[in-house]
Design an enzyme around this catalytic site. Structure first.
Site, PDB file in Angstrom:
ATOM      1  N   SER A  30      -2.643   2.953   3.249  1.00 23.67           N
ATOM      2  CA  SER A  30      -2.070   2.050   4.166  1.00 23.67           C
ATOM      3  C   SER A  30      -2.738   1.909   5.314  1.00 23.67           C
ATOM      4  O   SER A  30      -2.702   2.835   6.170  1.00 23.67           O
ATOM      5  CB  SER A  30      -0.537   2.421   4.289  1.00 23.67           C
ATOM      6  OG  SER A  30       0.016   1.946   5.293  1.00 23.67           O
TER       7      SER A  30
ATOM      8  N   CYS B   7       1.496  -8.935  14.520  1.00 27.36           N
ATOM      9  CA  CYS B   7       3.009  -9.157  14.265  1.00 27.36           C
ATOM     10  C   CYS B   7       3.739  -8.167  15.229  1.00 27.36           C
ATOM     11  O   CYS B   7       3.279  -7.016  15.343  1.00 27.36           O
ATOM     12  CB  CYS B   7       3.173  -9.220  12.925  1.00 27.36           C
ATOM     13  SG  CYS B   7       3.893  -7.832  12.331  1.00 27.36           S
TER      14      CYS B   7
ATOM     15  N   GLU C  72      -5.902  -8.176   3.669  1.00 32.73           N
ATOM     16  CA  GLU C  72      -5.513  -9.340   4.728  1.00 32.73           C
ATOM     17  C   GLU C  72      -6.322  -9.972   5.358  1.00 32.73           C
ATOM     18  O   GLU C  72      -6.492 -11.289   5.626  1.00 32.73           O
ATOM     19  CB  GLU C  72      -4.320  -8.869   5.695  1.00 32.73           C
ATOM     20  CG  GLU C  72      -3.862  -9.909   6.645  1.00 32.73           C
ATOM     21  CD  GLU C  72      -3.275  -9.289   7.844  1.00 32.73           C
ATOM     22  OE1 GLU C  72      -2.307  -8.384   7.805  1.00 32.73           O
ATOM     23  OE2 GLU C  72      -3.704 -10.097   8.739  1.00 32.73           O
TER      24      GLU C  72
ATOM     25  N   ASN D  88      -1.994   0.597   8.252  1.00 30.52           N
ATOM     26  CA  ASN D  88      -1.105   0.465   9.495  1.00 30.52           C
ATOM     27  C   ASN D  88      -0.431   1.981   9.517  1.00 30.52           C
ATOM     28  O   ASN D  88      -0.112   2.537  10.678  1.00 30.52           O
ATOM     29  CB  ASN D  88      -0.122  -0.504   9.438  1.00 30.52           C
ATOM     30  CG  ASN D  88       1.323  -0.306   8.430  1.00 30.52           C
ATOM     31  OD1 ASN D  88       2.109   0.448   8.768  1.00 30.52           O
ATOM     32  ND2 ASN D  88       1.045  -1.012   7.182  1.00 30.52           N
TER      33      ASN D  88
ATOM     34  N   HIS E 290      -9.904  -4.607   5.122  1.00 26.04           N
ATOM     35  CA  HIS E 290      -8.582  -4.767   4.570  1.00 26.04           C
ATOM     36  C   HIS E 290      -8.175  -6.225   3.831  1.00 26.04           C
ATOM     37  O   HIS E 290      -8.972  -7.306   4.178  1.00 26.04           O
ATOM     38  CB  HIS E 290      -7.678  -4.882   6.040  1.00 26.04           C
ATOM     39  CG  HIS E 290      -6.148  -4.670   5.515  1.00 26.04           C
ATOM     40  ND1 HIS E 290      -5.612  -5.649   5.251  1.00 26.04           N
ATOM     41  CD2 HIS E 290      -5.433  -3.557   5.891  1.00 26.04           C
ATOM     42  CE1 HIS E 290      -4.338  -5.257   5.300  1.00 26.04           C
ATOM     43  NE2 HIS E 290      -4.165  -3.958   5.379  1.00 26.04           N
TER      44      HIS E 290
ATOM     45  N   HIS F  86      -0.018  -9.514   1.781  1.00 24.54           N
ATOM     46  CA  HIS F  86      -1.527  -9.628   2.354  1.00 24.54           C
ATOM     47  C   HIS F  86      -2.126 -10.831   2.250  1.00 24.54           C
ATOM     48  O   HIS F  86      -2.881 -11.208   2.991  1.00 24.54           O
ATOM     49  CB  HIS F  86      -2.602  -8.581   1.844  1.00 24.54           C
ATOM     50  CG  HIS F  86      -2.078  -7.178   2.131  1.00 24.54           C
ATOM     51  ND1 HIS F  86      -1.418  -6.590   3.241  1.00 24.54           N
ATOM     52  CD2 HIS F  86      -2.306  -6.299   1.259  1.00 24.54           C
ATOM     53  CE1 HIS F  86      -1.403  -5.358   3.177  1.00 24.54           C
ATOM     54  NE2 HIS F  86      -1.807  -4.992   2.054  1.00 24.54           N
TER      55      HIS F  86
ATOM     56  N   HIS G  52       0.721  -1.357  -0.227  1.00 23.44           N
ATOM     57  CA  HIS G  52       0.085   0.124   0.018  1.00 23.44           C
ATOM     58  C   HIS G  52       0.958   1.161   0.091  1.00 23.44           C
ATOM     59  O   HIS G  52       0.898   1.886   0.955  1.00 23.44           O
ATOM     60  CB  HIS G  52      -0.884  -0.072   1.161  1.00 23.44           C
ATOM     61  CG  HIS G  52      -1.847  -0.861   1.045  1.00 23.44           C
ATOM     62  ND1 HIS G  52      -2.785  -1.602   2.058  1.00 23.44           N
ATOM     63  CD2 HIS G  52      -2.577  -1.439  -0.114  1.00 23.44           C
ATOM     64  CE1 HIS G  52      -3.702  -2.368   1.858  1.00 23.44           C
ATOM     65  NE2 HIS G  52      -3.563  -2.240   0.173  1.00 23.44           N
TER      66      HIS G  52
END
Ligand code: SF4
Length: 274
Positions: free
Chosen positions: A216, A188, A124, A218, A122, A72, A39
């Site tokens: 993005s 993570c 993922e 995150n 998202h 992802h 992203h």
């Protein structure tokens, strides 16, 4: 003016690995990523210049072509479709994402109702949901957790980039809903490290610059967290910096999402010092 970089910022292990795997395939003229590899529009544009394009669906991949799965990850149907068409598949799914996918899959197979704590849209999370099978639910707030029914067996996993603090609060609302609960905290460490480093830096500066794609998740989360402590500007590149932001500012902190390349962080850092 002092400019301080967060202790942890920028590319994480999974993104570095995905870009390396994509670049290794650049000689293969028929290789494309399924969706943008990360992203970050600037990095995607750079890879395109290097000959690594992206497609939205497998149908766009020519026979005999190569498809690169981004960090992802994707659901099982993509692997099956690629195999059915004998496409070459390079799997750049981050191992941490793979772990979340496999955890969801195993929980479902063992008869647990699976709840994924993460952002519904998202990619993922969508991939984890597909591995968890049809009955899984995705929630991202405590209210959504409270609205869920009781379960005989309940398995909980997380989007890898979800905030540890929010995960804990949401999971606490789910615990009374079953006497047989398994919680697999698939967040993570790269995310936790970046978030904690950004938060402690934000508490010590007059302004935070958060660098990364506006698309993005995150990076956006880093910006939200820092905004609890100080003034924040979320930018994608140094060209967005505005002179008026710097009036009366003595200390600037810089952080960047896990999909932000080093060269962009360097440019912002250097421009702040000019
Ligand atoms: S943030 Fe973590 S899970 Fe996501 S790609 Fe990076 S290392 Fe993998």
């Amino acid at each position: 003016m002092e400019v301080i970089l967060a202790e942890y910022l920028g590319f994480c292990y999974g993104v570095k690995r995905a870009i390396r795997l994509a670049r290794d395939s650049a000689a293969d003229q028929n290789a494309s990523t399924l969706g943008p590899i990360i992203h970050n529009p600037q990095m995607v544009a750079r890879l395109e210049e290097e000959g690594i394009g992206s497609v939205d669906t497998l149908d766009e991949v020519p026979d005999g072509g190569t498809i690169i799965i981004r960090s992802h990850g994707v659901g099982p149907a993509v692997y099956e479709a690629a195999e059915a068409r004998s496409l070459k598949l390079i799997d750049a799914t981050c191992p941490h994402v793979k772990k979340a996918q496999m955890a969801a899959n195993q929980l479902a197979e063992e008869g647990f109702a699976v709840v994924i704590i993460g952002e519904k849209k998202h990619p993922e999370v969508k991939s984890i949901l597909e591995w968890a099978g049809g009955d899984a639910a995705v929630i991202e707030t405590e209210e959504e957790a409270e609205a869920l029914p009781n379960y005989a067996r309940l398995g909980i996993v997380a989007q890898t980039t979800f905030s540890g603090k929010r995960f804990q609060a949401i999971a606490a609302k789910l615990i009374p809903k079953s006497n047989d609960i398994r919680i697999i905290r698939t967040i993570c460490t790269a995310t936790d490290q970046r978030q904690s480093a950004a938060l402690s830096l934000a508490a010590d500066v007059d302004m935070m610059l958060v660098i990364g794609g506006k698309n993005s998740a995150n990076t956006t989360r880093l910006a939200q967290l820092c905004a609890e402590k100080t003034v924040v500007h979320h930018i994608e590149t140094a060209s967005e910096l505005q002179d008026e932001w710097f009036h009366d500012i003595k200390k600037i902190g810089i952080t960047a999402g896990a999909s932000t390349p080093d060269w962009i962080i360097r440019e912002v850092y250097q421009k702040c010092q000019m």
